[in-house]
Design an enzyme around this catalytic site. Structure first.
Site, PDB file in Angstrom:
ATOM      1  N   CYS A  57       0.808  -1.226   0.000  1.00 55.36           N
ATOM      2  CA  CYS A  57       0.000   0.000   0.000  1.00 55.36           C
ATOM      3  C   CYS A  57       0.839   1.272   0.000  1.00 55.36           C
ATOM      4  O   CYS A  57       0.316   2.353  -0.268  1.00 55.36           O
ATOM      5  CB  CYS A  57      -0.950   0.001   1.189  1.00 55.36           C
ATOM      6  SG  CYS A  57      -1.962  -1.492   1.299  1.00 55.36           S
ATOM      7  N   HIS A  69      -3.008   6.776   2.366  1.00 59.06           N
ATOM      8  CA  HIS A  69      -3.508   5.516   1.845  1.00 59.06           C
ATOM      9  C   HIS A  69      -4.902   5.272   2.398  1.00 59.06           C
ATOM     10  O   HIS A  69      -5.157   5.457   3.600  1.00 59.06           O
ATOM     11  CB  HIS A  69      -2.571   4.377   2.242  1.00 59.06           C
ATOM     12  CG  HIS A  69      -3.167   3.025   2.094  1.00 59.06           C
ATOM     13  ND1 HIS A  69      -3.804   2.619   0.934  1.00 59.06           N
ATOM     14  CD2 HIS A  69      -3.261   1.975   2.970  1.00 59.06           C
ATOM     15  CE1 HIS A  69      -4.246   1.382   1.101  1.00 59.06           C
ATOM     16  NE2 HIS A  69      -3.926   0.974   2.322  1.00 59.06           N
ATOM     17  N   ASN A  88     -10.396  -0.157  -0.203  1.00 60.26           N
ATOM     18  CA  ASN A  88      -8.939  -0.131  -0.066  1.00 60.26           C
ATOM     19  C   ASN A  88      -8.331  -0.753  -1.317  1.00 60.26           C
ATOM     20  O   ASN A  88      -8.419  -1.956  -1.526  1.00 60.26           O
ATOM     21  CB  ASN A  88      -8.528  -0.903   1.187  1.00 60.26           C
ATOM     22  CG  ASN A  88      -7.028  -0.956   1.413  1.00 60.26           C
ATOM     23  OD1 ASN A  88      -6.237  -0.800   0.492  1.00 60.26           O
ATOM     24  ND2 ASN A  88      -6.631  -1.212   2.655  1.00 60.26           N
TER      25      ASN A  88
END
Length: 318
Positions: free
Chosen positions: A119, A244, A274
């Site tokens: 990520c 993020h 996500n």
């Protein structure tokens, strides 16, 4: 030995993004697991996410997002001599995504490699692109974050299936007379590497949610503050904070500690889920598209995830 011409600075010239058409709501997930909309929103803040069909690959999504960024930059494929794709969800490791994407976009013989920092991958790739342009190693760089997490998820496991999604975001980095990308602050916590993992090619993504939550809400705001300090920017000067998109509670906790009261906080996770390395460029590109931020403002990006890895830097919004 001849020293090549070296750019004094680099900046993000343009952004682009792509999301699959298929929207999966929280109510849709109740058909395959014991969950509900209230439970999901209260824990991670997600209402819906985009999931790619089986025939759509990481490379497909990366090429679309990259093509949009390239078109928006005003450059041609001939102007790009380095392509970097940040991803951790390729179906196979060979060939890399970057060479495939470059070929599809008509970029002839560029340097091409992938970055796997999960990520945090887009921020790692952006820092690498910045260094390449400033050192003379590249004229213009196409940087893409792209993920198809849906192919690595157990869709009966509510601890992961409610969170992860698919998509891509991209940026074009080129030379500039004034700095448009601040120094990167990056690092890792390998002692916590088991917190997010895929055991082998026959397993699914697993994560220890509480471990990741505690780490993210306690260890990362100093990284964000240091990125601002190294760029010579006070948090009050930020136009946007784009972390993020891991979990809405994590995003809001870091934002409070950062003290960027005037900044627009990216909350793309609510409708995009996500998307790992894609989440930061995807969120910022969508914020620009919606008119929530303006060109020329300063944005703090903060990536963090499996590894555990993290990276942050301030950029000027293209």
């Amino acid at each position: 030995m001849r020293i090549p011409d070296i750019a004094t600075a680099a900046r993000v010239l343009a952004l682009g993004h792509y999301q699959p058409a298929n929207v999966v709501s929280n109510d849709d997930l109740t058909k395959t697991m014991d969950t509900n909309d209230e439970w999901i929103q209260s824990r991670v803040g997600i209402k819906e996410r985009r999931i790619a069909p089986p025939e759509e690959s990481v490379e497909d999504m990366a090429a679309i997002a990259g093509g949009k960024a390239l078109a928006s930059s005003g450059l041609t494929p001939d102007d790009v001599d380095l392509v970097i794709v940040a991803t951790c969800t390729l179906e196979t490791q060979i060939p890399n995504a970057a060479a495939v994407v470059a070929h599809r976009l008509g970029i002839d013989s560029p340097g091409a490699f992938d970055v796997n920092a999960a990520c945090a991958g887009f921020c790692y790739a952006l820092a690498t692109a910045n260094a390449a342009v400033r050192s003379g190693g590249a004229r213009n760089v196409l940087v893409i974050g792209a993920e198809k997490l849906s192919q690595w998820i157990d869709w009966t496991d509510r601890s992961t299936a409610v969170i992860f999604a698919d998509g891509a975001g991209a940026a074009v980095v080129g030379p500039s007379e004034t700095p448009g990308i601040g120094p990167v602050v990056w690092g890792s916590s390998g002692d916590k590497s088991d917190a997010i993992r895929i055991k082998d090619r026959d397993d699914y993504l697993r994560q220890e949610g509480q471990t990741v939550f505690r780490w993210a809400t306690t260890a990362l705001h100093p990284v964000a503050l240091e990125a601002c300090e190294r760029a010579g920017v006070d948090p009050s000067e930020l136009s946007a904070f784009v972390p993020h998109q891991a979990n809405l509670r994590i995003i809001e906790a870091i934002a409070r500690k950062l003290g960027a009261d005037k900044a627009v906080i990216a909350r793309d996770i609510v409708h995009a889920g996500n998307t790992s390395a894609a989440s930061i460029p995807l969120a910022l590109s969508r914020m620009l598209e919606r008119g929530e931020v303006r060109s020329g403002g300063l944005a703090l990006m903060l990536g963090f995830g499996a590894g555990l890895t993290y990276a942050g830097q301030v950029i000027e919004i293209p």
